[in-house]
Enzyme design. Structure first.
Site, PDB file in Angstrom:
ATOM      1  N   SER A   1       0.873  -1.186   0.000  1.00  0.00           N
ATOM      2  CA  SER A   1       0.000   0.000   0.000  1.00  0.00           C
ATOM      3  C   SER A   1       0.900   1.223   0.000  1.00  0.00           C
ATOM      4  CB  SER A   1      -0.856  -0.009   1.270  1.00  0.00           C
ATOM      5  OG  SER A   1      -1.445   1.261   1.489  1.00  0.00           O
TER       6      SER A   1
ATOM      7  N   TYR B   1      -2.747  -1.185  10.538  1.00  0.00           N
ATOM      8  CA  TYR B   1      -2.670  -1.375   9.076  1.00  0.00           C
ATOM      9  C   TYR B   1      -1.331  -0.835   8.539  1.00  0.00           C
ATOM     10  CZ  TYR B   1      -4.171  -1.137   4.148  1.00  0.00           C
ATOM     11  OH  TYR B   1      -4.279  -1.286   2.777  1.00  0.00           O
TER      12      TYR B   1
HETATM   13  P1  NAD Z   1     -11.279  -6.145  -0.270  1.00  0.00           P
HETATM   14  O1  NAD Z   1     -11.825  -6.074   1.103  1.00  0.00           O
HETATM   15  O2  NAD Z   1     -12.191  -6.075  -1.421  1.00  0.00           O
HETATM   16  O3  NAD Z   1     -10.361  -7.418  -0.457  1.00  0.00           O
HETATM   17  C1  NAD Z   1      -9.685  -8.068   0.569  1.00  0.00           C
HETATM   18  C2  NAD Z   1      -9.730  -9.542   0.284  1.00  0.00           C
HETATM   19  O4  NAD Z   1      -8.965 -10.249   1.271  1.00  0.00           O
HETATM   20  C3  NAD Z   1     -11.163 -10.082   0.346  1.00  0.00           C
HETATM   21  O5  NAD Z   1     -11.365 -10.946  -0.753  1.00  0.00           O
HETATM   22  C4  NAD Z   1     -11.171 -10.858   1.649  1.00  0.00           C
HETATM   23  O6  NAD Z   1     -12.086 -11.947   1.648  1.00  0.00           O
HETATM   24  C5  NAD Z   1      -9.747 -11.356   1.690  1.00  0.00           C
HETATM   25  N1  NAD Z   1      -9.330 -11.783   3.023  1.00  0.00           N
HETATM   26  C6  NAD Z   1      -9.501 -11.119   4.197  1.00  0.00           C
HETATM   27  N2  NAD Z   1      -9.006 -11.861   5.214  1.00  0.00           N
HETATM   28  C7  NAD Z   1      -8.529 -13.005   4.657  1.00  0.00           C
HETATM   29  C8  NAD Z   1      -7.895 -14.139   5.189  1.00  0.00           C
HETATM   30  N3  NAD Z   1      -7.664 -14.282   6.497  1.00  0.00           N
HETATM   31  N4  NAD Z   1      -7.525 -15.127   4.329  1.00  0.00           N
HETATM   32  C9  NAD Z   1      -7.757 -15.022   3.001  1.00  0.00           C
HETATM   33  N5  NAD Z   1      -8.351 -13.952   2.452  1.00  0.00           N
HETATM   34  C10 NAD Z   1      -8.729 -12.955   3.273  1.00  0.00           C
HETATM   35  O7  NAD Z   1     -10.221  -4.934  -0.346  1.00  0.00           O
HETATM   36  P2  NAD Z   1      -9.125  -4.587  -1.455  1.00  0.00           P
HETATM   37  O8  NAD Z   1      -9.058  -3.112  -1.485  1.00  0.00           O
HETATM   38  O9  NAD Z   1      -9.351  -5.306  -2.726  1.00  0.00           O
HETATM   39  O10 NAD Z   1      -7.797  -5.090  -0.743  1.00  0.00           O
HETATM   40  C11 NAD Z   1      -6.887  -5.997  -1.333  1.00  0.00           C
HETATM   41  C12 NAD Z   1      -5.471  -5.652  -0.886  1.00  0.00           C
HETATM   42  O11 NAD Z   1      -5.118  -4.367  -1.418  1.00  0.00           O
HETATM   43  C13 NAD Z   1      -5.297  -5.551   0.633  1.00  0.00           C
HETATM   44  O12 NAD Z   1      -4.061  -6.123   1.008  1.00  0.00           O
HETATM   45  C14 NAD Z   1      -5.296  -4.048   0.873  1.00  0.00           C
HETATM   46  O13 NAD Z   1      -4.574  -3.695   2.022  1.00  0.00           O
HETATM   47  C15 NAD Z   1      -4.589  -3.576  -0.402  1.00  0.00           C
HETATM   48  N6  NAD Z   1      -4.794  -2.166  -0.704  1.00  0.00           N
HETATM   49  C16 NAD Z   1      -6.023  -1.668  -1.056  1.00  0.00           C
HETATM   50  C17 NAD Z   1      -6.156  -0.331  -1.364  1.00  0.00           C
HETATM   51  C18 NAD Z   1      -7.464   0.275  -1.799  1.00  0.00           C
HETATM   52  O14 NAD Z   1      -7.516   1.510  -1.955  1.00  0.00           O
HETATM   53  N7  NAD Z   1      -8.505  -0.475  -2.014  1.00  0.00           N
HETATM   54  C19 NAD Z   1      -5.046   0.511  -1.297  1.00  0.00           C
HETATM   55  C20 NAD Z   1      -3.829  -0.002  -0.911  1.00  0.00           C
HETATM   56  C21 NAD Z   1      -3.705  -1.349  -0.633  1.00  0.00           C
END
Ligand code: NAD
Length: 271
Positions: A156, A169
């Site tokens: 991130s 986080y």
């Molecule tokens: P999201 O909530 O849509 O996706 C997260 C996914 O992780 C979901 O499919 C959830 O079921 C899965 N998950 C949660 N706990 C789990 C576990 N114990 N075992 C297996 N799977 C698990 O959110 P997202 O935004 O798509 O996030 C995906 C990644 O991207 C994360 O690591 C998040 O920190 C990172 N991220 C997102 C953003 C953003 O702006 N959306 C920005 C920076 C980083």
């Protein structure tokens, strides 16, 4: 007549953790469109993962859904043995699963702290270790991929931008940075490449309150010099490139895909 570009990930098996929604689903679709067979991991309910699998199959690709909580060692070991049984090996890991459990620092419970570290950081360790073990067991397959294996950690912008109200986080993402670099250093002699993607603000369920209303979106855009909120496919395309032979000389880096969020836009008119 122009011929179609060859698919960049043909004959490769890819695992995407948390592939059932958001960025993970976008990464699954992008990898499959380049010819990879995709294992769509989910932790609890299969609906999202089955939807991702369905979309991939509709587009002519190959995918299956596999259940595992990435923070639990037994689950991760079981998932990797299922992958070996079903596909023989793995070539690409996109360690994407991640959660937020926000609280002001003074109120944060040990449970909130531990849960985020368990999924976001320990989950990365467990999946990367099993992927690296599998790459070493299988050995090089240069006709399929120049690197023996590729690990991509979903980090991130908060691996470098501090984030009040989200210390668990931000700590997990800062930890991923040195986990990724130390693994990259240790595994490079084995031709295993390890990199991270650092997304900025991407429209997914994790942060919907930050972009759902016009007021929230306007406030968020103040942090994004490029002037738009990202889509899961923006990250999918980066994951494809990092996993492909086009990035064969890239290891140990975080590629920020953030529309300039890490350029400290608050300083743009304050020099
Ligand atoms: P999201 O909530 O849509 O996706 C997260 C996914 O992780 C979901 O499919 C959830 O079921 C899965 N998950 C949660 N706990 C789990 C576990 N114990 N075992 C297996 N799977 C698990 O959110 P997202 O935004 O798509 O996030 C995906 C990644 O991207 C994360 O690591 C998040 O920190 C990172 N991220 C997102 C953003 C953003 O702006 N959306 C920005 C920076 C980083």
């Amino acid at each position: 007549m122009a011929t179609a570009a060859p698919q960049r990930l043909q004959h490769q098996i890819a695992l995407v953790t948390g592939g059932s929604s958001g960025i993970g689903a976008g990464v699954c679709l992008a990898l499959a469109a380049e010819g990879a067979t995709v294992v769509v991991n989910y932790s609890h309910s299969p609906e999202g993962a089955e939807e991702t699998v369905g979309e991939i199959e509709k587009a002519g690709g190959k995918a299956i859904a596999l259940k595992a909580d990435v923070s639990k060692e037994d689950d991760v070991l079981r998932m990797f043995s299922q992958i070996r049984e079903q596909f023989g090996t793995l070539h690409i890991l996109v360690s994407n699963a991640g959660i937020q459990e926000d609280a002001p620092f003074l109120d944060m419970t040990l449970e909130q702290w531990q849960k985020v570290l368990d999924v976001n950081l320990t989950g990365q360790f467990l999946c990367a270790r099993e992927a690296a073990r599998e790459f070493m067991r299988r050995g090089p397959q240069p006709e399929i991929s120049k690197a023996t294996g590729k690990i991509i950690c979903m980090s991130s912008v908060h691996e470098v931008i501090p984030w009040a109200g989200h210390v668990n986080y931000a700590t997990s993402k800062g930890g991923i940075m040195l986990l990724m670099k130390s693994m990259a250093q240790e595994l490079a002699p084995h031709k295993i490449r390890v990199n991270s993607i650092g997304p900025g603000a991407i429209k997914t369920p994790i942060n919907n309150e930050a972009w759902e209303t016009p007021e929230a979106a306007k406030k968020l855009l103040e942090l994004i010099p490029y002037g738009r909120i990202g889509e899961p496919d923006d990250i999918g395309k980066v994951a494809v490139w990092l996993a492909s032979d086009e990035a064969d000389y890239i290891t140990g880096v975080t590629l920020f895909a953030d529309g300039g969020m890490t350029l400290y836009p608050g300083f743009a008119s304050n020099g």
